[in-house]
Design a protein around this motif. Structure first.
Motif, mmCIF file in Angstrom:
data_model
loop_
_atom_site.group_PDB
_atom_site.id
_atom_site.type_symbol
_atom_site.label_atom_id
_atom_site.label_comp_id
_atom_site.label_asym_id
_atom_site.label_seq_id
_atom_site.Cartn_x
_atom_site.Cartn_y
_atom_site.Cartn_z
ATOM 1 N N LEU A 256 0.804 -1.222 0.000
ATOM 2 C CA LEU A 256 0.000 0.000 0.000
ATOM 3 C C LEU A 256 0.838 1.274 0.000
ATOM 4 C CD1 LEU A 256 -2.888 -0.932 2.485
ATOM 5 C CD2 LEU A 256 -2.882 -1.015 -0.014
ATOM 6 N N LEU A 257 2.165 1.151 -0.025
ATOM 7 C CA LEU A 257 3.012 2.335 -0.122
ATOM 8 C C LEU A 257 2.943 2.903 -1.538
ATOM 9 C CD1 LEU A 257 6.120 1.153 1.913
ATOM 10 C CD2 LEU A 257 4.573 3.033 2.529
ATOM 11 N N ALA A 258 2.875 4.229 -1.632
ATOM 12 C CA ALA A 258 2.748 4.887 -2.938
ATOM 13 C C ALA A 258 3.941 4.578 -3.831
ATOM 14 C CB ALA A 258 2.625 6.394 -2.742
ATOM 15 N N ARG A 259 3.650 4.348 -5.105
ATOM 16 C CA ARG A 259 4.695 4.129 -6.109
ATOM 17 C C ARG A 259 5.183 5.477 -6.646
ATOM 18 N NH1 ARG A 259 0.291 1.240 -7.573
ATOM 19 N NH2 ARG A 259 -0.039 2.536 -9.437
ATOM 20 N N GLU A 260 6.300 5.436 -7.359
ATOM 21 C CA GLU A 260 6.822 6.637 -8.007
ATOM 22 C C GLU A 260 6.063 6.929 -9.296
ATOM 23 O OE1 GLU A 260 10.977 6.538 -8.758
ATOM 24 O OE2 GLU A 260 11.543 6.280 -6.658
ATOM 25 N N GLY B 166 7.004 5.673 -1.582
ATOM 26 C CA GLY B 166 7.706 4.843 -0.614
ATOM 27 C C GLY B 166 7.602 5.303 0.816
ATOM 28 N N ARG B 167 6.950 6.448 1.038
ATOM 29 C CA ARG B 167 6.824 7.005 2.382
ATOM 30 C C ARG B 167 5.386 7.384 2.721
ATOM 31 N NH1 ARG B 167 10.962 4.990 2.754
ATOM 32 N NH2 ARG B 167 12.952 5.751 3.560
ATOM 33 N N THR B 168 4.459 7.146 1.782
ATOM 34 C CA THR B 168 3.053 7.493 1.995
ATOM 35 C C THR B 168 2.194 6.254 1.831
ATOM 36 O OG1 THR B 168 3.461 9.693 1.052
ATOM 37 C CG2 THR B 168 1.156 8.994 1.269
ATOM 38 N N LEU B 169 1.332 5.996 2.808
ATOM 39 C CA LEU B 169 0.406 4.875 2.723
ATOM 40 C C LEU B 169 -0.871 5.301 2.002
ATOM 41 C CD1 LEU B 169 0.591 3.113 6.203
ATOM 42 C CD2 LEU B 169 0.989 2.041 3.984
ATOM 43 N N VAL B 170 -1.259 4.511 1.016
ATOM 44 C CA VAL B 170 -2.513 4.738 0.298
ATOM 45 C C VAL B 170 -3.489 3.687 0.822
ATOM 46 C CG1 VAL B 170 -3.594 4.927 -1.972
ATOM 47 C CG2 VAL B 170 -1.190 5.564 -1.680
ATOM 48 N N GLY C 23 3.415 10.309 -7.383
ATOM 49 C CA GLY C 23 4.308 9.899 -6.316
ATOM 50 C C GLY C 23 5.678 10.515 -6.555
ATOM 51 N N ARG C 24 6.063 11.445 -5.689
ATOM 52 C CA ARG C 24 7.365 12.107 -5.849
ATOM 53 C C ARG C 24 8.479 11.101 -5.583
ATOM 54 N NH1 ARG C 24 10.232 16.927 -2.338
ATOM 55 N NH2 ARG C 24 9.200 15.808 -0.658
ATOM 56 N N PRO C 25 9.416 10.931 -6.512
ATOM 57 C CA PRO C 25 10.486 9.952 -6.319
ATOM 58 C C PRO C 25 11.364 10.288 -5.130
ATOM 59 C CG PRO C 25 10.367 10.644 -8.609
ATOM 60 C CD PRO C 25 9.493 11.567 -7.824
ATOM 61 N N ARG C 26 11.945 9.282 -4.507
ATOM 62 C CA ARG C 26 12.858 9.489 -3.394
ATOM 63 C C ARG C 26 14.026 10.393 -3.785
ATOM 64 N NH1 ARG C 26 12.339 9.510 1.418
ATOM 65 N NH2 ARG C 26 14.316 8.546 1.926
ATOM 66 N N SER C 27 14.460 10.316 -5.041
ATOM 67 C CA SER C 27 15.594 11.143 -5.483
ATOM 68 C C SER C 27 15.251 12.625 -5.472
ATOM 69 C CB SER C 27 16.007 10.745 -6.904
ATOM 70 O OG SER C 27 14.942 10.926 -7.806
ATOM 71 N N ARG C 28 13.947 12.966 -5.458
ATOM 72 C CA ARG C 28 13.515 14.354 -5.434
ATOM 73 C C ARG C 28 13.251 14.825 -4.011
ATOM 74 N NH1 ARG C 28 11.090 15.991 -10.130
ATOM 75 N NH2 ARG C 28 11.171 18.079 -9.198
ATOM 76 N N GLN C 29 13.412 13.931 -3.035
ATOM 77 C CA GLN C 29 13.126 14.289 -1.649
ATOM 78 C C GLN C 29 14.416 14.524 -0.891
ATOM 79 O OE1 GLN C 29 10.461 11.271 0.037
ATOM 80 N NE2 GLN C 29 9.866 10.767 -2.043
ATOM 81 N N ARG C 30 14.335 15.374 0.088
ATOM 82 C CA ARG C 30 15.490 15.592 0.957
ATOM 83 C C ARG C 30 15.638 14.421 1.902
ATOM 84 N NH1 ARG C 30 14.853 21.402 3.649
ATOM 85 N NH2 ARG C 30 14.364 19.933 5.276
ATOM 86 N N GLY C 31 16.875 14.166 2.330
ATOM 87 C CA GLY C 31 17.125 13.148 3.361
ATOM 88 C C GLY C 31 17.114 11.738 2.819
#
Length: 277
Positions: free
Chosen positions: A136-140, A246-250, A269-277
């Motif tokens: 259920l984690l959001a995809r990119e 990968g960080r949001t539950l749908v 779904g914003r990719p992890r590469s576009r997120q800080r941290g």
């Protein structure tokens, strides 16, 4: 496999964790927060062969004692407890009072991290709240039939830095943007109220950016959307939503995207590469 504890707040999240844990063969002991959890959780627990105990918010010592007596060494927190209740609506027992008096900051991260440390000291490790819900984690990428158009994408790009900043400060995880102006910021009220306020202030066409914290602790306060989110967006005439992959539950899975398609709403779904941290 060992028995797992489920500390349940409101919404559908606890029901899904219960189902997920049982599908993996885990026995479950449910601690239902009396002021928050749905009464229907009792029937769901019974159907799943799980033991359920109603415990008032703030009674941390009771919660730990029940879990230890059940032989629980791992637990999951699932479901919202309204932030305003955490800091103004509880009567703490001695165990929680000892935590509150040592807090350096009165915010959710500090409190739950301190609670997790107390539980660890009693032999109970808090797992990621998504441990049984990975599908259920959001995809990119684009998650709906319609991709954001250029103005919507521009508002997303404008909003990401500010959304990340307020999340890092533990103020909230959601902002609404229209024409590169922030029209609403989440604090303690929750995502749906932010969306409604955006519609009232800016009229049709706002976009919503919901982010995880840069150093998101996946054990608690994980970003969540569901059918109610889409309904709130539709009522407020919000046109697009960005969530962190990968960080949001749908919570309602593909039904969320289907509802968004029906409403003409774009979700990405914003990719992890576009997120800080």
């Amino acid at each position: 496999m060992s028995r797992v504890g489920l500390i349940a707040g409101n919404g559908r999240f606890p029901f899904l964790v219960l189902q997920g844990a049982r599908s993996l063969g885990r026995e479950v002991t449910v601690i239902a927060v009396k002021e928050e959890a749905s009464p229907e959780l009792e029937g769901a627990a019974r159907d799943a062969g799980a033991n359920l105990h109603w415990v008032s918010l703030g009674h941390l010592g009771t919660c730990i004692s029940i879990l230890r007596e059940a032989g629980v060494t791992e637990a999951v927190m699932a479901g919202q407890v309204k932030h305003v209740k955490i800091f103004s609506g509880i009567i703490p027992d001695l165990t929680l009072l000892s935590v509150l008096t040592k807090l350096k900051a009165r915010n959710t991260d500090a409190l739950i991290s301190a609670v997790a440390e107390v539980m660890r000291g009693k032999g109970i490790e808090l797992l990621d709240s998504t441990a049984f819900l990975a599908p259920l984690l959001a995809r990119e990428g684009v998650l709906t039939m319609r991709a954001p158009d250029d103005p919507e994408q521009a508002d997303f790009e404008f909003g990401y830095g500010m959304a990340d900043a307020i999340a890092a400060l533990d103020i909230g995880q959601t902002i609404a943007v229209k024409d590169k102006a922030v029209v609403a910021v989440e604090a303690m009220e929750g995502t749906d109220d932010v969306i409604a306020r955006a519609g009232q202030l800016a009229g049709p066409g706002a976009r919503v950016v919901k982010v995880a914290k840069p150093d998101q602790d996946m054990r608690f306060d994980v970003p969540v959307i569901g059918l109610a989110t889409v309904a709130a967006m539709r009522a407020a005439a919000v046109s697009a939503l960005s969530i962190d992959a990968g960080r949001t539950l749908v919570l309602d899975g593909e039904a969320v995207y289907a509802a968004a398609n029906d409403a003409g709403i774009a979700i990405v779904g914003r990719p992890r590469s576009r997120q800080r941290g």
